[in-house]
Design an enzyme around this catalytic site. Structure first.
Site, PDB file in Angstrom:
ATOM      1  CD  GLU A  85     -37.497 -10.703 -68.240  1.00 21.46           C
ATOM      2  OE1 GLU A  85     -38.070 -10.738 -68.787  1.00 21.46           O
ATOM      3  OE2 GLU A  85     -36.920 -10.169 -68.155  1.00 21.46           O
ATOM      4  CD  GLU A 142     -39.199  -8.779 -77.097  1.00 22.60           C
ATOM      5  OE1 GLU A 142     -38.535  -9.514 -76.263  1.00 22.60           O
ATOM      6  OE2 GLU A 142     -38.814  -8.020 -76.599  1.00 22.60           O
TER       7      GLU A 142
HETATM    8 ZN    ZN Z   1     -35.805  -6.849 -73.736  1.00 22.50          ZN
END
Ligand code: ZN
Length: 882
Positions: free
Chosen positions: A129, A306
């Site tokens: 990411e 997460e």
């Molecule tokens: Zn996040």
């Protein structure tokens, strides 16, 4: 064709979004792993959606082979440049195979495949990411291309005993050349940014978990051998988060294995890769000797964050990066709810609002201001901001508040079922929340599009003859870059009215048949609105925006007496603290302006003294601790334009000194009582006690410096927890006590070789509020434990200095700015994301008083003039200068 000439950085616009012309339904990846050179073979099963040549993203890849449907392509059959690969001959249903070479050990940007630790014993891992996958292989690297991944890792078994990738294991074996292979299949189609692999020497702890739906899951946390003992707390937190998400959102985990890996080399906090979360060690590793209470809380929060992404982010992902807050704002909100349930909800809210005011408000008020859903970007890495995360969470909170718990759950259920397996938008979320409840929530979309913090003013008028109380609310948002005109937004204002004896009044809103109870929510939707309360016996004291019901700035001309009343009588912890903060700010304003009027300061000190001395059983010690601190220098500094940070600091010091002196005599006894009950336990009461003890110690150092410093030294030496030891050290360093050097020296020796602890040591010194701190920082940068390569170290020393030292960084001679500018240039050559983050410390440069402003501008020019700047840093600088 090989044209690697740099192209100008294009601006990407939300308005230009088009679905992908090409999709990849399935991808098979084979990694021949080695530290210096890894070869990646990718087979892409292509699907054509629109008649356009196939373009694949790719950066810093050495192309070794390329074939289409089994036939090697000639150099004339594709076009390769610095951004990627174009293949005009690709057809719907084609299979493209590429082989590329990458160099993990050279990857200092920590994006793509890189090495954590030393060349000989470190491990390999990935970070994709937002756009790291294109640094691993050629691919349509955008979140709306969802593919099924089959991943084969091949490596020398002695160098890489552990091989991990997301999904489920699908066989292992030995190759003819003696290397091991391991294959993984992820049954859930996912975007490339959620791909991950890890390979190397790692130990693991494991726990069996059974989901509410009855799926058996193996939870596994991996770390290097010297750190594996520190993973137990994270495992407990993970289990709590999983149970909580089952109970509160009805969300269950969906694979047989959930892996978590800790690394010391990471740009951000952690990453939610499907089935293989990767964590910055600082948000995972804990042990009673080196982890502070605050850090325990952060670990639990990030673990939960997460994990929660598995639904809000992975099962339902983002259509494009403009929608980043769809996953981040929602997930931060879920994390916040979880944390509020796990411990004190009041403290959690205080923390959230504090962060918003210290980090998000300045961002929203400066040149880097952007909407929660930005309209355009040139470097998406720079949009992992407090606005997208924290303000985004506040927007979801407003929606949840508007609906109430049951209806919000109905809405999220619909969202999760309706969009499962899709790449969605913020409109999709609001539509699901609304449709599940027959409500139109679309007016809230304006919050996502408009940058800047609305300022709400309130004016209260009481008419004794009619027994009416009229509240006039008005909103206004200052222009931000590219948005000169602002529209009114729907702002929920939660409020209660207090009588002067501290009772809450029953509320009768004009036009409503019955009392609405002793709290209500007013919806401010226009620029100005008037609300009339009837049957009010005497002029009330309003407590407005309770629980911080909207992310706005607040202006209400409250008298010190009224604020003191709320500080004393508000029943909600957050609101009580907030009243104290406002009162402290009023005290600060008077002092900063050199006014004679001490009424606010007196009211603040006297009320806190009463609360401090009163029956302690009534007040959570942790809440009291937070009430005994003035707002941060950044919050107070936001009240000035032009801004002299050193003067702000001095006035802030003066009000805290005044409080310390007012409390003076009662501090030692309370301090000793608190210390005596120290057990080293980790439960909430023990943490709360330590928080208050740390605060009292800091005040003692102000009230009676020699005595306080002696106590601090003793606490430092005898501490049973890192919380106590660090609090003592911090108090000594902040106060500039003579003993500070000795304690710092001891700390360094005691924790040598423990990077997470040394980070605290670096940060404390970097934040010592003196002009000499710069020289100290320069010295520390040469410490063998410091490295510009490591993001944690850079943030601990340079980030703490630039963001957390109002006096040292903001030296009037500009030496602080100049020093950071030089380091920025060096860091940018290694790690652009890390440099861009540090550069944001200059975000309020334009508000500085003329001398500092000129010095800061000079420093910014110096950075700009150096050649070869990264796109990330160039973008930040360009927007700051606009
Ligand atoms: Zn996040």
């Amino acid at each position: 064709m090989n044209d690697s000439a740099a192209q100008p950085d294009a601006t990407v616009r939300l308005a230009d979004y088009r679905p992908p012309a090409w999709r990849v339904r399935r991808v098979e990846l084979v990694f021949d792993l080695a530290v210096d050179a890894t070869v990646v073979t990718a087979r892409l099963h292509l699907q054509c959606e629109r008649d356009e040549p196939l373009h694949l993203d790719g950066e810093e890849l050495e192309l070794l082979d390329i074939s289409l449907d089994g036939r090697a392509l000639a150099a004339t059959e594709y076009r390769l440049d610095a951004r990627g690969l174009t293949i005009p001959g690709a057809r719907d249903g084609s299979m493209l195979e590429t082989r590329v070479r990458i160099a993990p050990a050279q990857n200092t940007a920590l994006s793509g495949l890189y090495l954590s630790g030393s060349h000989d014993s470190g491990f390999l891992l990935t970070q994709c990411e937002a756009q790291g996958f294109r640094r691993i292989t050629f691919f349509p690297d955008r979140p709306d291309v969802l593919a099924q991944y089959t991943v084969t890792l091949r490596a020398d078994a002695a160098r890489f005993p552990v091989l991990l990738a997301g999904g489920g294991p699908d066989g292992t074996g030995t190759l003819p050349d003696g290397r091991r292979w391991a294959r993984f299949v992820d049954p859930y189609p996912k975007p490339s940014y959620l791909f991950a692999l890890v390979a190397g020497h790692l130990e693991k702890i494991e726990r069996a978990y059974r989901t509410a739906e009855g799926r058996e899951v193996s939870l596994r946390i991996y770390a290097e051998a010297d750190a594996i003992d520190g993973c137990g707390y994270a495992m407990d937190a993970l289990e709590r988060a999983m149970r909580w998400d089952e109970r509160v959102y009805g969300r269950n985990y969906d694979l047989a294995i959930f892996n978590v890996v800790a690394t010391h080399d990471f740009n951000m906090g952690a990453m939610e890769n499907k089935g293989l979360n990767i964590f910055n060690a600082k948000y995972l590793l804990a042990d009673p000797e080196t982890t502070t209470d605050d850090e325990y809380r952060h670990i639990e929060a990030v673990i939960a964050h997460e994990y929660f992404h598995n639904w809000s982010g992975n099962r339902i992902t983002c259509r494009d990066w403009f929608q980043l807050s769809l996953k981040e704002g929602f997930t931060v909100f879920r994390e916040q709810q979880f944390c509020a349930d796990m411990q004190s909800a009041a403290l959690q809210r205080i923390d959230e609002v504090g962060t918003l005011r210290r980090v998000q408000f300045p961002e929203d008020a400066g040149p880097l201001a952007h909407p929660v859903r930005p309209a355009e970007y040139t470097a998406i890495d720079n949009f992992y901001t407090a606005t997208v995360y924290e303000k985004g969470a506040e927007l979801v909170r407003m929606l949840a508040g508007r609906l109430g718990a049951l209806r919000f759950r109905r809405g999220t259920d619909l969202y999760f079922t309706r969009h499962d397996g899709q790449a969605a938008t913020i409109e999709d979320l609001l539509a699901a929340l609304g449709e599940a409840n027959d409500l139109d929530l679309s007016p809230y979309l304006a919050w996502y599009a408009q940058a800047g913090t609305p300022c709400v003013t309130a004016q209260g008028d009481y008419d004794a003859s009619t027994r009416r109380y009229t509240l006039t609310l008005a909103q206004q948002t200052a222009p931000t870059a590219g948005q000169p005109e602002k529209s009114p937004l729907p702002i929920p204002v939660r409020l209660a009215l207090f009588a002067c004896d501290g009772r809450r009044l029953p509320l009768h809103l004009q036009g409503e048949p019955a009392s609405v109870g002793d709290e209500c929510v007013l919806e401010l939707t226009q620029r100005e609105q008037r609300f009339v309360f009837t049957d009010v016996d005497a002029r009330p004291v309003p407590s407005l925006l309770r629980g911080f019901s909207a992310p706005v700035q607040w202006q209400y001309a409250c008298s010190p007496r009224e604020l003191a009343l709320l500080l004393r009588y508000e029943s909600e912890g957050y609101d009580r603290w907030n009243a104290g903060q406002q009162l402290a700010a009023a005290a600060y304003d008077a002092l900063h302006a050199g006014a004679q009027d001490r009424s606010a300061l007196d009211a603040w000190c006297a009320t806190l003294a009463d609360l401090f001395e009163a029956d302690t059983a009534q007040l959570d010690p942790a809440l009291l601790a937070d009430m005994l601190a003035a707002p941060s220098a950044i919050e107070l500094g936001a009240r000035h334009d032009p801004l002299d940070p050193e003067r702000v600091h001095a006035a802030r010091e003066a009000i805290e000194d005044a409080l310390a002196i007012r409390l003076g005599e009662v501090l030692p006894a309370r301090y000793h009582a608190l210390r005596q009950s120290e057990s080293g336990a980790l439960d909430a009461p023990a943490q709360a006690r330590r928080r208050l003890q740390g605060r009292v110690l800091a005040l003692l150092l102000r009230a009676d410096p020699p005595f306080g410093a002696a106590l601090a030294m003793k606490q430092y030496e005898q501490a049973q927890t890192m919380t106590d030891r660090l609090a003592a050290l911090a108090a000594l360093v902040r106060a500039g006590a003579a003993q500070a050097e000795q304690a710092l020296h001891d700390f360094r020796a005691r924790y040598d070789g423990k990077p997470l602890v040394l980070d605290k040591w670096f940060a404390l010194q970097a934040q010592a509020p003196t002009r000499e701190a710069l020289a100290r920082v320069q010295l520390l940068a040469d410490d063998p434990a410091f490295s510009l390569h490591n993001p944690n170290r850079v943030q601990a020393l340079l980030g703490a200095f630039a963001r957390g030292n109002p006096v040292g960084f903001h030296r009037p001679d500009g030496a602080g700015y100049h020093y950071i500018a030089d380091r920025l240039i060096e860091i940018d050559a290694l790690n652009p994301q890390n440099a861009a983050r540090l550069a944001k410390a200059f975000e309020s440069w334009h508000r500085l008083e003329p001398q500092r402003r000129a010095a800061a501008l000079l420093a910014l020019r110096e950075i700009e003039s150096h050649s070869g700047m990264s796109r990330d840093l160039a973008d930040i600088l360009a927007r700051m200068r606009d």
